[in-house]
Write a protein that holds these residues in place. Sequence first.
Motif, mmCIF file in Angstrom:
data_model
loop_
_atom_site.group_PDB
_atom_site.id
_atom_site.type_symbol
_atom_site.label_atom_id
_atom_site.label_comp_id
_atom_site.label_asym_id
_atom_site.label_seq_id
_atom_site.Cartn_x
_atom_site.Cartn_y
_atom_site.Cartn_z
ATOM 1 N N MET A 240 6.096 -2.907 -16.413
ATOM 2 C CA MET A 240 5.715 -3.866 -15.380
ATOM 3 C C MET A 240 6.955 -4.315 -14.604
ATOM 4 O O MET A 240 6.920 -4.432 -13.370
ATOM 5 N N VAL A 241 8.070 -4.550 -15.297
ATOM 6 C CA VAL A 241 9.310 -4.939 -14.626
ATOM 7 C C VAL A 241 9.760 -3.826 -13.676
ATOM 8 O O VAL A 241 10.176 -4.090 -12.535
ATOM 9 N N ALA A 242 9.652 -2.578 -14.127
ATOM 10 C CA ALA A 242 10.029 -1.447 -13.267
ATOM 11 C C ALA A 242 9.134 -1.398 -12.032
ATOM 12 O O ALA A 242 9.622 -1.122 -10.917
ATOM 13 N N GLN A 243 7.851 -1.665 -12.201
ATOM 14 C CA GLN A 243 6.925 -1.666 -11.062
ATOM 15 C C GLN A 243 7.267 -2.793 -10.096
ATOM 16 O O GLN A 243 7.234 -2.603 -8.874
ATOM 17 N N ILE A 244 7.627 -3.957 -10.615
ATOM 18 C CA ILE A 244 7.991 -5.098 -9.759
ATOM 19 C C ILE A 244 9.224 -4.748 -8.934
ATOM 20 O O ILE A 244 9.271 -4.970 -7.722
ATOM 21 N N PRO B 104 -9.407 1.915 -11.294
ATOM 22 C CA PRO B 104 -8.254 1.766 -10.418
ATOM 23 C C PRO B 104 -6.965 2.048 -11.200
ATOM 24 O O PRO B 104 -6.915 1.863 -12.419
ATOM 25 N N PRO B 105 -5.924 2.508 -10.522
ATOM 26 C CA PRO B 105 -4.683 2.795 -11.227
ATOM 27 C C PRO B 105 -4.084 1.514 -11.789
ATOM 28 O O PRO B 105 -4.254 0.434 -11.230
ATOM 29 N N SER B 106 -3.422 1.654 -12.905
ATOM 30 C CA SER B 106 -2.824 0.483 -13.549
ATOM 31 C C SER B 106 -1.636 0.011 -12.718
ATOM 32 O O SER B 106 -0.999 0.788 -12.007
ATOM 33 N N PRO B 107 -1.301 -1.267 -12.795
ATOM 34 C CA PRO B 107 -0.200 -1.784 -11.982
ATOM 35 C C PRO B 107 1.166 -1.271 -12.448
ATOM 36 O O PRO B 107 2.150 -1.501 -11.775
ATOM 37 N N THR B 108 1.224 -0.596 -13.575
ATOM 38 C CA THR B 108 2.512 -0.128 -14.087
ATOM 39 C C THR B 108 2.891 1.238 -13.541
ATOM 40 O O THR B 108 3.967 1.728 -13.826
ATOM 41 N N GLU B 109 2.012 1.880 -12.753
ATOM 42 C CA GLU B 109 2.351 3.174 -12.176
ATOM 43 C C GLU B 109 3.372 2.971 -11.060
ATOM 44 O O GLU B 109 3.364 1.965 -10.356
ATOM 45 N N THR B 110 4.243 3.933 -10.892
ATOM 46 C CA THR B 110 5.311 3.795 -9.910
ATOM 47 C C THR B 110 5.051 4.618 -8.659
ATOM 48 O O THR B 110 5.973 5.112 -8.038
ATOM 49 N N THR B 111 3.813 4.777 -8.281
ATOM 50 C CA THR B 111 3.502 5.525 -7.070
ATOM 51 C C THR B 111 3.701 4.607 -5.872
ATOM 52 O O THR B 111 3.344 3.432 -5.909
ATOM 53 N N PRO B 112 4.266 5.131 -4.794
ATOM 54 C CA PRO B 112 4.479 4.278 -3.625
ATOM 55 C C PRO B 112 3.156 3.973 -2.927
ATOM 56 O O PRO B 112 2.224 4.747 -2.990
#
Length: 185
Positions: free
Chosen positions: A145-149, A86-94
């Motif tokens: 991770m902060v950017a993803q949040i 699965p993609p990591s939570p840090t990716e910025t895909t919508p």
Amino acid sequence: MMKVGKPALAAVVALVLFATGCEGPFKKKKPAPQPSIPPTIQKPKVDIPQPQPTPPPQPKADATIQPTPQPKPTPKRRPTKKVVPPPSPTETTPEPKPTPDASINAPMTNQQADRQRQQTSSLIGAAENNLSNIHRSLNVDEQNMVAQIRNYISQSRKAMTDGDLERAYNLANKANLLSSELMKD
């Protein structure tokens, strides 16, 4: 019982004899090969009876022909599926927007919609509060991770203005969970 003509019966008998490797009445036996070098020491000869080939069965005029059993085919193996992590939570895909299904998603009442908006706003507030309470240096992974949040928070707000309350809630919940994990470290 089915009647079989003489030519067809002869063809089937010939086919059976050919397939089984039996020598028919018209084939000549090949002579056994003679050894090219005679042995230097002669041993007394002992007669060992050699197995004789069985003569082919003579077909009867009213005999039924039995089909030869076919070997069972081996089952084919199923191809193995590739496991994609699965993609990591840090990716910025919508997040992809799910298509609504009228039979599964019943329309919300106004009271349910207000409650979901309130819960979503509460989750967004908790995630922002967690981010503001981090007072330490963050490594590269934590900064991602902060950017993803923050991305989840902005997508959740946009979904609320678009009227997609379920998507807004899910994004706010993800933002809150990630911010809680970041607070633990």
